[in-house]
Motif scaffolding. Structure first.
Motif, PDB file in Angstrom:
ATOM      1  N   ASP A   1       0.867  -1.184   0.000  1.00  0.00           N
ATOM      2  CA  ASP A   1       0.000   0.000   0.000  1.00  0.00           C
ATOM      3  C   ASP A   1       0.897   1.226   0.000  1.00  0.00           C
ATOM      4  N   MET A   2       0.699   2.101  -0.982  1.00  0.00           N
ATOM      5  CA  MET A   2       1.581   3.246  -1.184  1.00  0.00           C
ATOM      6  C   MET A   2       0.916   4.574  -0.889  1.00  0.00           C
ATOM      7  N   HIS A   3      -0.234   4.556  -0.216  1.00  0.00           N
ATOM      8  CA  HIS A   3      -0.957   5.803   0.058  1.00  0.00           C
ATOM      9  C   HIS A   3      -1.721   5.647   1.365  1.00  0.00           C
ATOM     10  N   MET A   4      -1.123   6.131   2.466  1.00  0.00           N
ATOM     11  CA  MET A   4      -1.732   6.052   3.799  1.00  0.00           C
ATOM     12  C   MET A   4      -1.297   7.249   4.623  1.00  0.00           C
ATOM     13  N   HIS A   5      -2.071   7.523   5.653  1.00  0.00           N
ATOM     14  CA  HIS A   5      -1.799   8.713   6.466  1.00  0.00           C
ATOM     15  C   HIS A   5      -1.621   8.357   7.940  1.00  0.00           C
ATOM     16  N   SER A   6      -0.849   9.176   8.615  1.00  0.00           N
ATOM     17  CA  SER A   6      -0.619   9.016  10.051  1.00  0.00           C
ATOM     18  C   SER A   6      -1.196  10.220  10.785  1.00  0.00           C
ATOM     19  N   ARG A   7      -1.006  10.245  12.094  1.00  0.00           N
ATOM     20  CA  ARG A   7      -1.528  11.353  12.901  1.00  0.00           C
ATOM     21  C   ARG A   7      -0.828  12.677  12.608  1.00  0.00           C
ATOM     22  N   HIS A   8       0.275  12.631  11.854  1.00  0.00           N
ATOM     23  CA  HIS A   8       0.964  13.875  11.525  1.00  0.00           C
ATOM     24  C   HIS A   8       0.190  14.709  10.505  1.00  0.00           C
ATOM     25  N   SER A   9      -0.766  14.077   9.782  1.00  0.00           N
ATOM     26  CA  SER A   9      -1.669  14.879   8.939  1.00  0.00           C
ATOM     27  C   SER A   9      -3.081  14.620   9.431  1.00  0.00           C
ATOM     28  N   ASP A  10      -3.871  13.839   8.702  1.00  0.00           N
ATOM     29  CA  ASP A  10      -5.244  13.589   9.134  1.00  0.00           C
ATOM     30  C   ASP A  10      -5.527  12.122   9.406  1.00  0.00           C
ATOM     31  N   GLY A  11      -4.473  11.368   9.721  1.00  0.00           N
ATOM     32  CA  GLY A  11      -4.650   9.992  10.153  1.00  0.00           C
ATOM     33  C   GLY A  11      -4.840   9.915  11.651  1.00  0.00           C
ATOM     34  N   LYS A  12      -4.907   8.705  12.186  1.00  0.00           N
ATOM     35  CA  LYS A  12      -5.202   8.527  13.606  1.00  0.00           C
ATOM     36  C   LYS A  12      -4.026   8.007  14.428  1.00  0.00           C
ATOM     37  N   GLU A  13      -3.089   7.284  13.783  1.00  0.00           N
ATOM     38  CA  GLU A  13      -2.039   6.627  14.556  1.00  0.00           C
ATOM     39  C   GLU A  13      -0.658   7.159  14.212  1.00  0.00           C
ATOM     40  N   ALA A  14       0.297   6.763  15.047  1.00  0.00           N
ATOM     41  CA  ALA A  14       1.699   7.111  14.790  1.00  0.00           C
ATOM     42  C   ALA A  14       2.194   6.343  13.564  1.00  0.00           C
ATOM     43  N   PRO A  15       3.192   6.890  12.868  1.00  0.00           N
ATOM     44  CA  PRO A  15       3.742   6.180  11.707  1.00  0.00           C
ATOM     45  C   PRO A  15       4.194   4.762  12.034  1.00  0.00           C
ATOM     46  N   ALA A  16       4.774   4.555  13.216  1.00  0.00           N
ATOM     47  CA  ALA A  16       5.222   3.217  13.605  1.00  0.00           C
ATOM     48  C   ALA A  16       4.039   2.250  13.684  1.00  0.00           C
ATOM     49  N   TYR A  17       2.905   2.747  14.174  1.00  0.00           N
ATOM     50  CA  TYR A  17       1.727   1.890  14.266  1.00  0.00           C
ATOM     51  C   TYR A  17       1.221   1.526  12.872  1.00  0.00           C
ATOM     52  N   VAL A  18       1.198   2.505  11.977  1.00  0.00           N
ATOM     53  CA  VAL A  18       0.728   2.248  10.615  1.00  0.00           C
ATOM     54  C   VAL A  18       1.566   1.151   9.961  1.00  0.00           C
ATOM     55  N   ALA A  19       2.891   1.240  10.144  1.00  0.00           N
ATOM     56  CA  ALA A  19       3.778   0.240   9.538  1.00  0.00           C
ATOM     57  C   ALA A  19       3.509  -1.145  10.108  1.00  0.00           C
ATOM     58  N   GLY A  20       3.459  -1.263  11.435  1.00  0.00           N
ATOM     59  CA  GLY A  20       3.215  -2.569  12.045  1.00  0.00           C
ATOM     60  C   GLY A  20       1.862  -3.142  11.658  1.00  0.00           C
ATOM     61  N   ALA A  21       0.860  -2.280  11.577  1.00  0.00           N
ATOM     62  CA  ALA A  21      -0.471  -2.739  11.193  1.00  0.00           C
ATOM     63  C   ALA A  21      -0.491  -3.229   9.742  1.00  0.00           C
ATOM     64  N   CYS A  22       0.325  -2.618   8.892  1.00  0.00           N
ATOM     65  CA  CYS A  22       0.414  -3.074   7.502  1.00  0.00           C
ATOM     66  C   CYS A  22       0.950  -4.500   7.429  1.00  0.00           C
ATOM     67  N   ARG A  23       1.968  -4.795   8.211  1.00  0.00           N
ATOM     68  CA  ARG A  23       2.490  -6.161   8.204  1.00  0.00           C
ATOM     69  C   ARG A  23       1.463  -7.126   8.776  1.00  0.00           C
ATOM     70  N   ARG A  24       0.714  -6.669   9.748  1.00  0.00           N
ATOM     71  CA  ARG A  24      -0.287  -7.524  10.389  1.00  0.00           C
ATOM     72  C   ARG A  24      -1.367  -7.979   9.417  1.00  0.00           C
ATOM     73  N   ILE A  25      -1.655  -7.193   8.385  1.00  0.00           N
ATOM     74  CA  ILE A  25      -2.679  -7.582   7.414  1.00  0.00           C
ATOM     75  C   ILE A  25      -2.077  -8.214   6.154  1.00  0.00           C
ATOM     76  N   GLY A  26      -0.769  -8.507   6.178  1.00  0.00           N
ATOM     77  CA  GLY A  26      -0.193  -9.275   5.083  1.00  0.00           C
ATOM     78  C   GLY A  26       0.531  -8.488   4.018  1.00  0.00           C
ATOM     79  N   LEU A  27       0.849  -7.215   4.289  1.00  0.00           N
ATOM     80  CA  LEU A  27       1.564  -6.424   3.290  1.00  0.00           C
ATOM     81  C   LEU A  27       3.068  -6.678   3.386  1.00  0.00           C
TER      82      LEU A  27
END
Length: 435
Positions: free
Chosen positions: A107-133
């Protein structure tokens, strides 16, 4: 054939086309009678002769060889002599150009809490691996540093997720949204810190343009071309984002400008399947329809699918859309090169009652869509189970590493991640019979 994944191991599952390959079928729970006689038929999905072999089971294992003609799926029908029990498995044969590549989800298009996302960048990365990316990038609006933060969060620990830099680029006075995937520097920073240079270079591009179609803003087109050129200079992939996004009761991007961009293809990849909510599904339909017409007219348009997720636990978008890239390896240059060479598909896996692998829709070149559907049904569920455990460990590690007094917990998670290192590589080696 989800049941057979639970009761049997089959390898390889992907073989070279027009060659003879040996397939091993192993029972986990004694479903194969020791020294039992079995008839195995190889039935090509594309049509053609059915091959039949009789083999004997030893130590819960059958071994059989068939000539897998052409590219496509082959059903292996296993029947025990004198019994009514039968089992079915699938193998896919590939042409040489595709067989040397591996399928990577990203996935090449996602956001973190630094713009209008909800989580820290580290969380986004770990969650991506958790769903099989297998690869990802945080691409916050106008910001490059969150993607570097995601990389830094796991820089001291072993893991198999490739975390690349990125950002969503918003050119001044231009409605176009562009993803800079993997670029070595920020394009937004060029607007921010060198505005005069930006304006001068765009003015030069504008002067070199020929006559523009009616409705196309000359500056907006030149500005977009400038962005794509700079992303290439940075070694990244420039993605034209959500052309049919509706905002303010109209398409956010003028239809004439979208038509011009799709006609000239100054971008590196089109966001064919974007992160739209269920009530916005029409936008993806229009993007696919426009792409199909362009392809029918002879245009070569590389494509990706992305979630544009603004939260990993919000229950929407995250994991609904992604890209499968067929590349030699997970290096950035290989992924970008393979996408540009049209070795990618966009996947839409909307929530529903059926398992994701059954209902996922795949878009792109026909040959790749067939292959991707096989992988989603027969192979990726096994791959994703491995990734899920690693993703949970990544999240445990990142959470503990950021807290005082949690060094032991971080160390435990890091050790477990080290033990997981290379497991997906070994998985693919087995699937392709190259272990």
């Amino acid at each position: 054939m989800a049941g057979t994944r639970l009761y049997f191991d089959v390898w390889p599952r992907v073989v070279p086309a027009d060659t003879k390959s040996s397939i091993t079928i192993r029972s986990f729970f004694g479903d194969l009678e020791e020294a039992g006689e079995y008839e195995i038929k190889c039935i090509p999905m594309e049509g053609g002769p059915v091959q039949t072999e009789k083999v004997t089971a030893f130590h819960g294992t059958l071994q059989v060889s068939f000539h897998f003609a052409g590219e496509g799926e082959h059903t292996l029908l296993v029947e025990e002599e004198g019994q009514r029990r039968r089992f079915t498995f699938s193998v896919y044969s590939l042409g040489k150009d595709l067989f040397i590549r591996r399928p990577f989800k990203g996935d090449m298009h996602m956001h973190s809490r630094h713009s209008d996302g909800k989580e820290a960048p580290a969380y986004v990365a770990g969650a991506c691996r958790r769903i099989g990316l297998d690869f990802m990038a945080v691409t916050d609006h106008g910001l490059y540093h969150p993607s570097l933060e995601a990389q830094a969060a796991y820089a001291e620990v072993e893991h198999d997720l490739r975390i690349f830099p990125g950002e969503e680029v918003h050119p001044p006075e231009n409605p176009i949204h562009i993803i800079n995937f993997g670029g070595r520097f920020s394009i937004n920073d060029l607007f921010r810190y060198e505005p005069d240079r930006y304006r001068e270079e765009v003015e030069t591009l504008m002067q070199d343009l020929g006559e523009m179609p009616a409705g196309v803003d000359r500056y907006q087109y030149a500005s977009s071309v400038w962005c794509f050129q700079k992303i290439r200079e940075a070694g990244g992939l420039g993605i034209f984002c959500h052309p049919y996004w509706v905002w303010g009761n109209r398409y956010y991007i003028n239809a004439a400008l979208t038509e011009k961009l799709l006609d000239d293809v100054p971008f590196d990849a089109l966001e064919l399947i974007g992160g739209y909510h269920l009530f916005e599904a029409e936008s993806n339909m229009l993007q696919v329809a426009h792409y199909n017409e362009a392809r029918a007219a002879g245009k070569q348009i590389p494509i990706v699918g992305v979630s544009d997720a603004h939260g990993c636990e919000s229950g929407s978008l995250f994991g609904w859309y992604y890209t499968i890239v067929f590349a030699p390896d997970l290096e950035l240059s290989s992924l970008i090169g393979s996408i540009k060479e049209l070795y990618s598909v966009a996947v839409e896996a909307l929530p529903g009652d059926e398992p994701p692998e059954q209902q996922a829709r795949v878009y792109g070149p026909y040959r790749l869509v067939k292959y991707a559907r096989y992988l989603l049904r027969e192979v990726f569920p096994l791959h994703d189970e491995l990734c899920a455990g690693e993703g949970r460990l990544m999240l445990q590690y990142a959470a503990a590493a950021g807290l005082d007094g949690e060094a032991a917990a971080a160390s435990t998670a890091a050790a477990a991640l080290t033990a997981c290192k290379g497991q997906t590589d070994r998985f693919w080696a087995k699937i392709f019979g190259s272990e």
